[in-house]
Design an enzyme around this catalytic site. Structure first.
Site, PDB file in Angstrom:
ATOM      1  N   SER A 266      98.964  37.907  29.813  1.00 14.62           N
ATOM      2  CA  SER A 266     100.001  36.878  29.884  1.00 14.62           C
ATOM      3  C   SER A 266      99.344  35.508  29.835  1.00 14.62           C
ATOM      4  O   SER A 266      98.462  35.209  30.631  1.00 14.62           O
ATOM      5  CB  SER A 266     100.790  37.002  31.194  1.00 14.62           C
TER       6      SER A 266
ATOM      7  N   GLU B 229      98.444  30.927  33.112  1.00 13.82           N
ATOM      8  CA  GLU B 229      97.857  31.982  33.947  1.00 13.82           C
ATOM      9  C   GLU B 229      96.389  32.169  33.537  1.00 13.82           C
ATOM     10  O   GLU B 229      95.516  32.412  34.354  1.00 13.82           O
ATOM     11  CB  GLU B 229      98.621  33.298  33.774  1.00 13.82           C
TER      12      GLU B 229
ATOM     13  N   ARG C 106     100.401  35.203  41.811  1.00 12.84           N
ATOM     14  CA  ARG C 106      99.227  34.944  40.956  1.00 12.84           C
ATOM     15  C   ARG C 106      98.334  33.799  41.487  1.00 12.84           C
ATOM     16  O   ARG C 106      97.715  33.068  40.715  1.00 12.84           O
ATOM     17  CB  ARG C 106      99.654  34.611  39.516  1.00 12.84           C
TER      18      ARG C 106
HETATM   19  N1  EPU Z   1     111.207  38.966  27.589  1.00  9.25           N
HETATM   20  C1  EPU Z   1     111.838  38.390  26.516  1.00  9.25           C
HETATM   21  N2  EPU Z   1     111.118  38.134  25.388  1.00  9.25           N
HETATM   22  C2  EPU Z   1     109.795  38.415  25.303  1.00  9.25           C
HETATM   23  C3  EPU Z   1     109.135  38.990  26.409  1.00  9.25           C
HETATM   24  C4  EPU Z   1     109.866  39.255  27.548  1.00  9.25           C
HETATM   25  O1  EPU Z   1     113.048  38.112  26.566  1.00  9.25           O
HETATM   26  O2  EPU Z   1     109.192  38.161  24.243  1.00  9.25           O
HETATM   27  C5  EPU Z   1     111.983  39.280  28.794  1.00  9.25           C
HETATM   28  C6  EPU Z   1     112.059  40.788  29.026  1.00  9.25           C
HETATM   29  O3  EPU Z   1     113.134  41.352  28.317  1.00  9.25           O
HETATM   30  C7  EPU Z   1     112.224  40.879  30.518  1.00  9.25           C
HETATM   31  C8  EPU Z   1     111.481  39.669  31.045  1.00  9.25           C
HETATM   32  O4  EPU Z   1     111.320  38.780  29.960  1.00  9.25           O
HETATM   33  O5  EPU Z   1     113.596  40.730  30.855  1.00  9.25           O
HETATM   34  C9  EPU Z   1     110.109  40.045  31.636  1.00  9.25           C
HETATM   35  O6  EPU Z   1     109.291  40.675  30.656  1.00  9.25           O
HETATM   36  P1  EPU Z   1     108.260  41.839  31.019  1.00  9.25           P
HETATM   37  O7  EPU Z   1     108.995  42.930  31.719  1.00  9.25           O
HETATM   38  O8  EPU Z   1     107.540  42.171  29.776  1.00  9.25           O
HETATM   39  O9  EPU Z   1     107.312  41.244  32.101  1.00  9.25           O
HETATM   40  P2  EPU Z   1     106.564  39.838  32.199  1.00  9.25           P
HETATM   41  O10 EPU Z   1     107.192  39.121  33.353  1.00  9.25           O
HETATM   42  O11 EPU Z   1     106.521  39.122  30.912  1.00  9.25           O
HETATM   43  C10 EPU Z   1     104.764  40.616  33.909  1.00  9.25           C
HETATM   44  C11 EPU Z   1     103.308  40.303  34.108  1.00  9.25           C
HETATM   45  C12 EPU Z   1     102.442  41.218  33.241  1.00  9.25           C
HETATM   46  C13 EPU Z   1     102.756  42.671  33.560  1.00  9.25           C
HETATM   47  C14 EPU Z   1     104.264  42.899  33.319  1.00  9.25           C
HETATM   48  C15 EPU Z   1     104.694  44.316  33.661  1.00  9.25           C
HETATM   49  C16 EPU Z   1     103.250  37.891  34.550  1.00  9.25           C
HETATM   50  C17 EPU Z   1     102.961  36.545  34.002  1.00  9.25           C
HETATM   51  N3  EPU Z   1     103.066  38.924  33.700  1.00  9.25           N
HETATM   52  O12 EPU Z   1     105.079  40.280  32.569  1.00  9.25           O
HETATM   53  O13 EPU Z   1     101.109  40.984  33.623  1.00  9.25           O
HETATM   54  O14 EPU Z   1     102.002  43.550  32.733  1.00  9.25           O
HETATM   55  O15 EPU Z   1     105.013  41.996  34.162  1.00  9.25           O
HETATM   56  O16 EPU Z   1     104.775  44.470  35.026  1.00  9.25           O
HETATM   57  O17 EPU Z   1     103.608  37.996  35.721  1.00  9.25           O
HETATM   58  C18 EPU Z   1      99.232  39.664  33.030  1.00  9.25           C
HETATM   59  O18 EPU Z   1      99.424  39.111  34.112  1.00  9.25           O
HETATM   60  O19 EPU Z   1      98.281  39.368  32.254  1.00  9.25           O
HETATM   61  C19 EPU Z   1     100.149  40.710  32.645  1.00  9.25           C
HETATM   62  C20 EPU Z   1     100.072  41.301  31.485  1.00  9.25           C
END
Ligand code: EPU
Length: 308
Positions: A228, A298, A176
């Site tokens: 995010s 972010e 990012r």
């Molecule tokens: N999780 C929790 N609680 C929550 C949310 C998530 O425990 O309330 C855990 C999930 O169970 C999972 C881990 O955290 O084990 C990661 O969660 P998720 O798969 O939803 O992905 P993320 O890392 O939160 C990233 C990107 C998103 C993108 C998703 C899907 C970042 C900061 N965010 O989210 O990107 O849509 O992966 O690939 O890297 C954005 O950048 O605006 C964005 C939406």
């Protein structure tokens, strides 16, 4: 609010495309933000470049936004010029898998169009709000894909008035982040050349993208949010940390930390940028106190610092 005569050169140069004391809420996904001194809508790259150059030459603070997906403007607005990037031209060479996109092209449009032309490699962007310009600067990504994986080069305008073509070595991408984001150069992305794998069956690509979209619908809230809020810290997830801090459902005014995903802060109606600030600070402090981890934004905050 600035004296309108201060920006008279903009009125002369851009005519109807320049507006003054214009509320920024209408240009952002979260529907928040007070007025900017001036807003210029640029629908061609030369207008985009010209608008930014005029601001640099006059030492006016200037920020460029695309779809307004990843920015939080303050309730006081912005003392300077906001340039809205509405450039939309896209050229797809489906034989070679090469795409040239102006920086205002939406990522979702680009994802759909590449799939229609049988190009694979941008399916990850199917549900990602934002534009090519912002994505190049921030190395946007989802589902293990990101801009670093598909960018060939980008045409950038650099202060005071230099056009350069940057590739991956100059951009020095990280998670990012890019050299354009880290500064200290001030620059604007005008267009990007991307490469994908050609010759795929569009239906199969769409099925793949549908799975990503379904995953998003299951794990992320709908409604007015900024995507995010924080970057994921190394080896962990901001959403998980916020949930484990017991903050899901925490509210300030009209803004709530989503009960679906802890890293999404949703404007449920009548929210203010100040509410976002309260929740950002609360999340940072609590996660720091509980886990000793510093969450990094972010989302970009604009108009918050005194010099702006
Ligand atoms: N999780 C929790 N609680 C929550 C949310 C998530 O425990 O309330 C855990 C999930 O169970 C999972 C881990 O955290 O084990 C990661 O969660 P998720 O798969 O939803 O992905 P993320 O890392 O939160 C990233 C990107 C998103 C993108 C998703 C899907 C970042 C900061 N965010 O989210 O990107 O849509 O992966 O690939 O890297 C954005 O950048 O605006 C964005 C939406």
């Amino acid at each position: 609010m600035a004296d309108p005569s201060h920006y008279e050169p903009l009125r002369r140069r851009f005519g109807e495309a320049a507006r003054f004391n214009d509320p920024l809420a209408r240009y952002t996904v979260a529907r928040l933000g007070g007025p900017a001194d001036a807003v210029i809508e640029a629908s061609r790259p030369d207008v985009l470049a010209d608008a930014v150059l005029v601001c640099w030459q006059n030492a006016w603070p200037v920020r460029i936004i695309g779809s307004g997906a990843n920015v939080l403007f303050s309730d006081q607005g912005f003392r300077g010029v906001i340039v809205i990037n509405r450039t939309k031209k896209l050229h797809i060479d489906d034989q070679r898998g090469i795409v040239n996109a102006e920086s205002g092209v939406g990522l979702i449009t680009l994802a759909r169009d590449t799939m229609t032309h049988g190009l694979s490699g941008f399916e990850w962007a199917i549900g990602v709000p934002g534009t090519v310009g912002g994505a190049v600067v921030n190395n946007a990504g989802a589902h293990d894909g990101d801009m670093a994986g598909c960018l060939l080069s980008t045409d950038v305008l650099i202060e005071p008035d230099r056009r350069e073509e940057w590739g991956l070595p100059e951009l020095a991408y990280r998670y990012r982040e890019s050299a354009l984001k880290r500064g200290p150069l001030r620059a604007v992305v005008l267009s990007a050349e991307l490469h994908f794998s050609p010759g795929h069956e569009p239906g199969k690509l769409r099925t793949h993208a549908d799975e990503f979209a379904a995953n998003r619908r299951r794990t992320q809230p709908t409604g007015a949010s900024l995507g995010s809020m924080f970057k994921n810290p190394p080896n962990d997830f901001a959403g998980r940390l916020i949930e484990a801090s017991g903050l899901k459902g925490t509210r300030s005014g009209g803004v709530v930390i989503s009960t679906t995903h802890g890293n999404f802060f949703v404007n449920t109606g009548g929210g203010m940028a100040a509410d976002y600030r309260v929740l950002i600070d609360r999340a940072r402090e609590t996660v720091q106190a509980k886990f000793g981890i510093e969450l990094e934004l972010e989302v970009e905050l604009i108009g918050e610092t005194p010099e702006m």
